[in-house]
Design a protein around this motif. Structure first.
Motif, mmCIF file in Angstrom:
data_model
loop_
_atom_site.group_PDB
_atom_site.id
_atom_site.type_symbol
_atom_site.label_atom_id
_atom_site.label_comp_id
_atom_site.label_asym_id
_atom_site.label_seq_id
_atom_site.Cartn_x
_atom_site.Cartn_y
_atom_site.Cartn_z
ATOM 1 N N PHE A 1 8.809 7.506 4.072
ATOM 2 C CA PHE A 1 7.438 7.579 3.564
ATOM 3 C C PHE A 1 6.456 6.734 4.350
ATOM 4 O O PHE A 1 5.255 6.848 4.157
ATOM 5 C CB PHE A 1 7.415 7.258 2.071
ATOM 6 C CG PHE A 1 8.142 8.301 1.287
ATOM 7 C CD1 PHE A 1 7.508 9.476 0.938
ATOM 8 C CD2 PHE A 1 9.472 8.149 0.968
ATOM 9 C CE1 PHE A 1 8.191 10.480 0.266
ATOM 10 C CE2 PHE A 1 10.171 9.137 0.296
ATOM 11 C CZ PHE A 1 9.524 10.315 -0.055
ATOM 12 N N VAL A 2 6.954 5.930 5.260
ATOM 13 C CA VAL A 2 6.075 5.249 6.218
ATOM 14 C C VAL A 2 5.671 6.275 7.271
ATOM 15 O O VAL A 2 4.523 6.321 7.705
ATOM 16 C CB VAL A 2 6.776 4.040 6.875
ATOM 17 C CG1 VAL A 2 5.977 3.496 8.041
ATOM 18 C CG2 VAL A 2 7.009 2.937 5.844
ATOM 19 N N ALA A 3 6.630 7.126 7.642
ATOM 20 C CA ALA A 3 6.415 8.117 8.694
ATOM 21 C C ALA A 3 5.633 9.339 8.213
ATOM 22 O O ALA A 3 4.998 10.011 9.015
ATOM 23 C CB ALA A 3 7.758 8.554 9.273
ATOM 24 N N SER A 4 5.714 9.659 6.926
ATOM 25 C CA SER A 4 4.996 10.829 6.415
ATOM 26 C C SER A 4 4.652 10.620 4.939
ATOM 27 O O SER A 4 5.079 9.655 4.325
ATOM 28 C CB SER A 4 5.816 12.098 6.613
ATOM 29 O OG SER A 4 6.978 12.057 5.824
ATOM 30 N N SER A 5 3.947 11.563 4.380
ATOM 31 C CA SER A 5 3.447 11.431 3.011
ATOM 32 C C SER A 5 4.425 12.033 1.995
ATOM 33 O O SER A 5 5.288 12.835 2.344
ATOM 34 C CB SER A 5 2.110 12.149 2.899
ATOM 35 O OG SER A 5 2.314 13.547 2.933
ATOM 36 N N PRO A 6 4.232 11.685 0.714
ATOM 37 C CA PRO A 6 5.046 12.314 -0.322
ATOM 38 C C PRO A 6 4.910 13.840 -0.327
ATOM 39 O O PRO A 6 5.887 14.543 -0.571
ATOM 40 C CB PRO A 6 4.488 11.716 -1.619
ATOM 41 C CG PRO A 6 3.992 10.372 -1.212
ATOM 42 C CD PRO A 6 3.420 10.588 0.172
ATOM 43 N N ILE A 7 3.730 14.347 -0.028
ATOM 44 C CA ILE A 7 3.527 15.803 0.019
ATOM 45 C C ILE A 7 4.384 16.418 1.122
ATOM 46 O O ILE A 7 4.997 17.468 0.933
ATOM 47 C CB ILE A 7 2.038 16.147 0.241
ATOM 48 C CG1 ILE A 7 1.189 15.647 -0.929
ATOM 49 C CG2 ILE A 7 1.828 17.630 0.478
ATOM 50 C CD1 ILE A 7 1.471 16.324 -2.256
ATOM 51 N N GLU A 8 4.445 15.771 2.266
ATOM 52 C CA GLU A 8 5.243 16.293 3.387
ATOM 53 C C GLU A 8 6.741 16.185 3.104
ATOM 54 O O GLU A 8 7.505 17.068 3.488
ATOM 55 C CB GLU A 8 4.911 15.537 4.670
ATOM 56 C CG GLU A 8 3.508 15.798 5.169
ATOM 57 C CD GLU A 8 3.072 14.852 6.283
ATOM 58 O OE1 GLU A 8 2.287 15.306 7.120
ATOM 59 O OE2 GLU A 8 3.507 13.684 6.303
ATOM 60 N N GLN A 9 7.163 15.144 2.415
ATOM 61 C CA GLN A 9 8.596 14.934 2.142
ATOM 62 C C GLN A 9 9.121 15.820 1.019
ATOM 63 O O GLN A 9 10.271 16.217 1.029
ATOM 64 C CB GLN A 9 8.857 13.462 1.805
ATOM 65 C CG GLN A 9 8.719 12.546 2.988
ATOM 66 C CD GLN A 9 9.792 12.778 4.018
ATOM 67 O OE1 GLN A 9 10.969 12.974 3.700
ATOM 68 N NE2 GLN A 9 9.407 12.760 5.276
ATOM 69 N N ARG A 10 8.293 16.101 0.035
ATOM 70 C CA ARG A 10 8.622 17.002 -1.075
ATOM 71 C C ARG A 10 9.965 16.703 -1.740
ATOM 72 O O ARG A 10 10.856 17.552 -1.775
ATOM 73 C CB ARG A 10 8.578 18.447 -0.611
ATOM 74 C CG ARG A 10 7.207 18.848 -0.104
ATOM 75 C CD ARG A 10 7.104 20.334 0.180
ATOM 76 N NE ARG A 10 5.876 20.651 0.854
ATOM 77 C CZ ARG A 10 4.697 20.795 0.246
ATOM 78 N NH1 ARG A 10 4.602 20.639 -1.045
ATOM 79 N NH2 ARG A 10 3.616 21.076 0.940
ATOM 80 N N VAL A 11 10.107 15.510 -2.304
ATOM 81 C CA VAL A 11 11.367 15.162 -2.962
ATOM 82 C C VAL A 11 11.444 15.658 -4.403
ATOM 83 O O VAL A 11 12.532 15.798 -4.941
ATOM 84 C CB VAL A 11 11.648 13.644 -2.929
ATOM 85 C CG1 VAL A 11 11.878 13.165 -1.523
ATOM 86 C CG2 VAL A 11 10.571 12.846 -3.606
ATOM 87 N N LYS B 1 0.840 -1.208 0.000
ATOM 88 C CA LYS B 1 0.000 0.000 0.000
ATOM 89 C C LYS B 1 0.874 1.257 0.000
ATOM 90 O O LYS B 1 0.566 2.229 -0.680
ATOM 91 C CB LYS B 1 -0.923 0.018 1.216
ATOM 92 C CG LYS B 1 -2.004 -1.028 1.177
ATOM 93 C CD LYS B 1 -2.832 -0.968 2.449
ATOM 94 C CE LYS B 1 -3.706 -2.186 2.600
ATOM 95 N NZ LYS B 1 -4.382 -2.234 3.880
ATOM 96 N N ILE B 2 1.942 1.237 0.761
ATOM 97 C CA ILE B 2 2.839 2.397 0.829
ATOM 98 C C ILE B 2 3.600 2.550 -0.480
ATOM 99 O O ILE B 2 3.700 3.641 -1.039
ATOM 100 C CB ILE B 2 3.792 2.285 2.034
ATOM 101 C CG1 ILE B 2 2.979 2.400 3.322
ATOM 102 C CG2 ILE B 2 4.894 3.340 1.972
ATOM 103 C CD1 ILE B 2 3.737 2.073 4.579
ATOM 104 N N VAL B 3 4.106 1.446 -1.005
ATOM 105 C CA VAL B 3 4.861 1.499 -2.253
ATOM 106 C C VAL B 3 3.964 1.924 -3.414
ATOM 107 O O VAL B 3 4.388 2.685 -4.278
ATOM 108 C CB VAL B 3 5.557 0.147 -2.539
ATOM 109 C CG1 VAL B 3 6.188 0.124 -3.924
ATOM 110 C CG2 VAL B 3 6.617 -0.120 -1.480
ATOM 111 N N ASN B 4 2.722 1.485 -3.428
ATOM 112 C CA ASN B 4 1.806 1.869 -4.502
ATOM 113 C C ASN B 4 1.564 3.376 -4.538
ATOM 114 O O ASN B 4 1.367 3.948 -5.604
ATOM 115 C CB ASN B 4 0.480 1.124 -4.387
ATOM 116 C CG ASN B 4 0.598 -0.318 -4.811
ATOM 117 O OD1 ASN B 4 1.513 -0.700 -5.538
ATOM 118 N ND2 ASN B 4 -0.311 -1.147 -4.340
#
Length: 113
Positions: A79-89, A34-37
């Protein structure tokens, strides 16, 4: 499919990987589908950022594999700890924070004549 012969080094094998799942499989890292998807590109981009900081010249294959595994585990845990939006890579997400959109001023239809 990836050439999994022992003669191929882990860096070569990762370079030929065509999916995030192959990276996880090659390095023996467990993951939640689910996280990887949701964050597959973000995870691989973050791993690439960690990878760019590494120097592998002269390191034995076992050490290279262990370091790559640690980088993927760290990228995944980001990305387990936070979302892609929060990480902003990705640049587009970074830019969205750096330059928030300005709302347009309201112009009544009566003024458009």
């Amino acid at each position: 499919m990836i050439n999994s012969s022992p003669a191929a080094g882990i860096l070569d094998r990762l370079g030929k990987a065509s999916s995030a799942e192959e990276f996880f499989s090659l390095l023996g890292v467990e993951y939640d589908a689910k996280i990887v998807n949701v964050a597959r590109l973000h995870i691989l981009k973050r791993m690439g950022q960690y990878f760019a900081e590494e120097q592998f010249a002269g390191a034995p294959e076992a050490e290279i594999r262990a370091r790559c595994k640690a980088m993927l585990e760290q990228a995944y845990s980001d990305f387990v700890a936070s979302s892609p939006i929060e990480q902003r890579v990705f640049k587009v997400l970074k830019d969205a924070v750096a330059e928030p959109k300005k709302s347009a001023a309201f112009v009544p239809l009566s003024e458009l004549k």
